[in-house]
Scaffold this motif. Structure first.
Motif, mmCIF file in Angstrom:
data_model
loop_
_atom_site.group_PDB
_atom_site.id
_atom_site.type_symbol
_atom_site.label_atom_id
_atom_site.label_comp_id
_atom_site.label_asym_id
_atom_site.label_seq_id
_atom_site.Cartn_x
_atom_site.Cartn_y
_atom_site.Cartn_z
ATOM 1 N N GLN A 1 -2.906 0.522 7.421
ATOM 2 C CA GLN A 1 -2.609 -0.654 8.239
ATOM 3 C C GLN A 1 -3.853 -1.514 8.442
ATOM 4 O O GLN A 1 -3.763 -2.733 8.522
ATOM 5 C CB GLN A 1 -2.026 -0.222 9.580
ATOM 6 N N ALA A 2 -5.021 -0.871 8.497
ATOM 7 C CA ALA A 2 -6.268 -1.614 8.667
ATOM 8 C C ALA A 2 -6.580 -2.473 7.442
ATOM 9 O O ALA A 2 -7.271 -3.485 7.550
ATOM 10 C CB ALA A 2 -7.420 -0.644 8.932
ATOM 11 N N ILE A 3 -6.049 -2.077 6.293
ATOM 12 C CA ILE A 3 -6.248 -2.875 5.072
ATOM 13 C C ILE A 3 -5.458 -4.171 5.161
ATOM 14 O O ILE A 3 -5.887 -5.213 4.686
ATOM 15 C CB ILE A 3 -5.843 -2.056 3.827
ATOM 16 N N GLY A 4 -4.258 -4.096 5.770
ATOM 17 C CA GLY A 4 -3.523 -5.309 6.050
ATOM 18 C C GLY A 4 -2.457 -5.688 5.057
ATOM 19 O O GLY A 4 -2.444 -6.826 4.575
ATOM 20 N N ALA A 5 -1.548 -4.787 4.730
ATOM 21 C CA ALA A 5 -0.415 -5.097 3.855
ATOM 22 C C ALA A 5 0.735 -4.172 4.230
ATOM 23 O O ALA A 5 0.579 -3.277 5.066
ATOM 24 C CB ALA A 5 -0.803 -4.918 2.381
ATOM 25 N N ASP A 6 1.893 -4.405 3.625
ATOM 26 C CA ASP A 6 3.034 -3.527 3.874
ATOM 27 C C ASP A 6 2.694 -2.104 3.439
ATOM 28 O O ASP A 6 2.074 -1.890 2.394
ATOM 29 C CB ASP A 6 4.267 -4.011 3.112
ATOM 30 N N VAL A 7 3.113 -1.121 4.235
ATOM 31 C CA VAL A 7 2.786 0.274 3.973
ATOM 32 C C VAL A 7 4.054 1.050 3.631
ATOM 33 O O VAL A 7 5.007 1.076 4.418
ATOM 34 C CB VAL A 7 2.099 0.930 5.187
ATOM 35 N N ASP A 8 4.069 1.662 2.453
ATOM 36 C CA ASP A 8 5.136 2.576 2.061
ATOM 37 C C ASP A 8 4.580 3.996 2.042
ATOM 38 O O ASP A 8 3.382 4.192 1.831
ATOM 39 C CB ASP A 8 5.687 2.226 0.680
ATOM 40 N N LEU A 9 5.451 4.966 2.238
ATOM 41 C CA LEU A 9 5.038 6.369 2.295
ATOM 42 C C LEU A 9 5.817 7.156 1.253
ATOM 43 O O LEU A 9 7.046 7.052 1.183
ATOM 44 C CB LEU A 9 5.308 6.928 3.691
ATOM 45 N N LEU A 10 5.115 7.918 0.432
ATOM 46 C CA LEU A 10 5.775 8.741 -0.573
ATOM 47 C C LEU A 10 5.862 10.189 -0.085
ATOM 48 O O LEU A 10 4.847 10.809 0.223
ATOM 49 C CB LEU A 10 5.002 8.707 -1.894
ATOM 50 N N VAL A 11 7.084 10.703 -0.034
ATOM 51 C CA VAL A 11 7.313 12.113 0.274
ATOM 52 C C VAL A 11 7.828 12.771 -0.994
ATOM 53 O O VAL A 11 8.966 12.561 -1.400
ATOM 54 C CB VAL A 11 8.320 12.302 1.423
ATOM 55 N N ALA A 12 6.973 13.553 -1.633
ATOM 56 C CA ALA A 12 7.354 14.280 -2.841
ATOM 57 C C ALA A 12 7.340 15.757 -2.531
ATOM 58 O O ALA A 12 6.299 16.318 -2.161
ATOM 59 C CB ALA A 12 6.393 13.967 -3.985
ATOM 60 N N ILE B 1 0.855 -1.186 0.000
ATOM 61 C CA ILE B 1 0.000 0.000 0.000
ATOM 62 C C ILE B 1 0.893 1.238 0.000
ATOM 63 O O ILE B 1 1.877 1.297 0.744
ATOM 64 C CB ILE B 1 -0.895 0.019 1.246
ATOM 65 N N LEU B 2 0.540 2.221 -0.812
ATOM 66 C CA LEU B 2 1.291 3.473 -0.857
ATOM 67 C C LEU B 2 0.438 4.589 -0.279
ATOM 68 O O LEU B 2 -0.707 4.793 -0.694
ATOM 69 C CB LEU B 2 1.691 3.825 -2.294
ATOM 70 N N VAL B 3 1.001 5.315 0.665
ATOM 71 C CA VAL B 3 0.347 6.487 1.251
ATOM 72 C C VAL B 3 1.106 7.725 0.800
ATOM 73 O O VAL B 3 2.342 7.762 0.865
ATOM 74 C CB VAL B 3 0.331 6.413 2.792
#
Length: 307
Positions: free
Chosen positions: A26-37, A3-5
């Protein structure tokens, strides 16, 4: 899949809403990545990698991303979409600008204003100005979503995510000209724990001064109904409601606000709602935890004396 946030920030500070969208991811249930642009956003990256549950922080640090131009950010997101099953952003002006473009480019349907996760492909969102909730299922390969951050609690800050730099630079023909920002010593309306809002019954812009005093004494933010904004009493960035900002503070004080559905959609999730209105039939009293039937010009000054 992961998942990308998309991080919400001003190139210097990471917005609290980002931590709330991470909680939704996190509630979706997969690895979470975060994009800072952004542009020269190292301080944001440092804050982002501390969010609990974030696996990686993807960094696109370039001047073309510094002003949040949807065309540039949209192309960047599409370029990495193959690695993600979900792409999430807060339902802010940025998210509402960028994510529809991403959904169109990926030829998928956007899911807007998510307030609850049922499963990895099923979500709850408000409809009819928040008077009803719809449960929707998406069969698209990539779920492009905006999240109503007020519906989720922020994650903690005890993480240590890996930082990965992105090389691609997408620069559209759109040119950033300028922006005008409202500066205030009060907390940001969307993140404040206390919000004091006034409605049409305030009567004038000058009368909002007493609400400013109340907000300052409580360490809170100032808000307003759409009617007060349309009347020119306060700037439209203070509007709370379906077409304004969605807030869910610990304490929401509604002064001279009747409680139209448009306004209730923006604040009914507040933990404690206090209403001051001289009309005993005002709809605001139906959602208020505490109601005071009184003339606001008598009640608010007395309240200020007691604080």
């Amino acid at each position: 899949m992961a998942i990308l946030v998309i991080a919400e920030h001003d190139n210097a500070t990471l917005k609290l809403d980002t931590a709330k969208v991470v909680a939704c991811a996190q509630a979706i249930g997969a690895d979470v990545d975060l994009l800072v642009a952004g542009d020269d956003c190292s301080a944001v990256v440092d804050a982002a990698k501390q969010l609990t549950g974030v696996r990686k922080v993807l960094v696109a640090d370039n001047a073309v991303y510094g002003n949040g131009i949807a065309e540039n950010l949209g192309d960047l997101l599409v370029s990495i979409a193959a690695d993600y099953q979900h792409m999430l952003a807060t339902a802010s002006s940025l998210g509402k600008d960028v994510m529809p473009r991403v959904a169109a480019l990926l030829d998928v349907a956007q899911i807007s204003e998510v307030v609850e996760v049922v499963s990895e492909d099923t979500f709850v969102r408000p409809i009819y100005a928040g008077s009803a909730l719809a449960t929707v299922q998406s069969l698209d390969a990539v779920k492009v979503m905006t999240v109503r951050s007020s519906a989720f609690d922020a994650v903690a800050n005890d993480g240590n995510a890996e930082v990965v730099s992105l090389d691609g630079v997408f620069n559209s023909a759109v040119e950033f000209v300028s922006q005008t920002l409202t500066k205030s010593e009060r907390p940001d309306l969307g993140a404040a724990s206390v919000v004091v809002s006034g409605g049409r019954a305030m009567g004038s812009a000058d009368n909002f001064a007493i609400l400013e005093q109340l907000a300052d004494k409580l360490g809170g933010a100032l808000g307003a109904s759409r009617a007060a904004v349309d009347a020119g009493y306060v700037p439209n960035d203070l509007q709370v409601g379906q077409t304004g900002k969605i807030v869910a503070p610990d304490l929401y004080i509604a002064v001279g606000i009747s409680g139209a559905i448009q306004h209730l959609a923006g604040m009914k999730d507040s933990k404690v709602i206090v209403a001051i209105n001289k009309d005993p039939e005002a709809p605001i009293f139906q959602v208020a935890d505490y109601g005071l039937e009184a003339d606001l010009f008598d009640a608010v000054p007395k309240l200020l004396e007691l604080i």
